[in-house]
Design an enzyme around this catalytic site. Sequence first.
Site, short mmCIF file in Angstrom:
data_model
loop_
_atom_site.label_atom_id
_atom_site.label_comp_id
_atom_site.label_asym_id
_atom_site.label_seq_id
_atom_site.Cartn_x
_atom_site.Cartn_y
_atom_site.Cartn_z
CG HIS A 123 3.05 -9.05 5.75
ND1 HIS A 123 1.89 -9.79 5.69
CD2 HIS A 123 3.67 -9.25 4.56
CE1 HIS A 123 1.81 -10.41 4.54
NE2 HIS A 123 2.88 -10.09 3.82
CE1 TYR A 179 -1.93 -14.78 1.84
CE2 TYR A 179 -1.07 -13.20 3.41
CZ TYR A 179 -0.95 -13.90 2.23
OH TYR A 179 0.15 -13.70 1.42
NE ARG A 186 5.43 -13.29 1.26
CZ ARG A 186 6.02 -12.95 2.41
NH1 ARG A 186 6.82 -13.82 3.01
NH2 ARG A 186 5.84 -11.76 2.94
NE ARG A 208 8.67 -9.93 1.41
CZ ARG A 208 8.77 -9.69 2.71
NH1 ARG A 208 9.80 -10.19 3.39
NH2 ARG A 208 7.88 -8.95 3.34
CG HIS A 218 4.48 -13.89 -3.85
ND1 HIS A 218 5.66 -13.55 -3.21
CD2 HIS A 218 3.54 -13.05 -3.34
CE1 HIS A 218 5.44 -12.55 -2.37
NE2 HIS A 218 4.16 -12.23 -2.43
CE LYS A 278 9.18 -6.68 -0.20
NZ LYS A 278 7.85 -6.14 -0.59
#
Length: 310
Positions: A277, A286, A254, A149, A251, A173
């Site tokens: 994730h 994806y 990414r 990110r 992004h 995160k």
Amino acid sequence: MTHSMPRRIQTFLEAQAAELDAATNTQLAYARDLQGFSAWLAEKGLNFETTERSHIEGYLIDCEAEGLAKSTRARRLSAIKQIFRFAFEEGWRDDNPAIQIKGPGRAQRLPKTLDIAEVDRLLKAAHTTPKQALRNGCLMELLYATGMRVTELVSLPVSAARGDPRMLLVRGKGGKERLVPLSPPARDALAAYLTSRDAKEEAARARGVPPSKFLFPSHGKLGHLTRHRFFGLIKEFAAAGGVSPAKVTPHTLRHAFATHLLAGGADLRSIQTLLGHADVATTEIYTHVLDERLKALVLDHHPLAKSAKT
């Protein structure tokens, strides 16, 4: 005793920051959403302690009537659910009026991505910028090689890059850490940039300027290159490389990282780990991106598809 909603919101946000290490942007989004809900309650003569399920549902109906997108309404409900769960856990309330409310769901939009040729043009443009070419080339090589990110990338500590690493430790995160491997081009770009960066740092130290702990230092308040500045840079690389700036963001790289890995045969669990994730369901989108690209490839290039169009 009734407490003001703004004070409740502030206490909740402080707890999020302390306990969950919530990102600044996440906290700002929660603050905006909860302040909007608080204003709505005040207009209705309600307060935090008297809010019931029907009131929250009424607020969501009003949000829909305003024409707010599903994703916006889902995010607002998420913030409301979290503060009421927090209120129940803290003993502010004996119940949680939001616990059984179903969200509007999110309209599934496939992420924009780039093909390999477009990525190559972006990388070449970054490596040949008139100023800061070594830094810019390093930024883009790391981004495409790791799928980080943008916030993770610009805030990397320089200590993570020492010793010609084969892998980088990334803090994502919620403070969760993961290891991402570096490609040979990324390692070469990192080594070249570090040599240049350290020389500049040494010169600055001689002038009494303290060294930066960040890999991509800046004179700004954060001490490192900002995500907004990098957003502008990547648009410049796109324009210079002949790629539509409208389809390029940090992004997007990414997404390209994940899509190209999947096309190359990588499994979803591995990609989930690399992207950081929490749920593999997030990574599964994806597969849809790849399906769409393969479908477009057949429709554009298969001779029977062409004859059907004519």
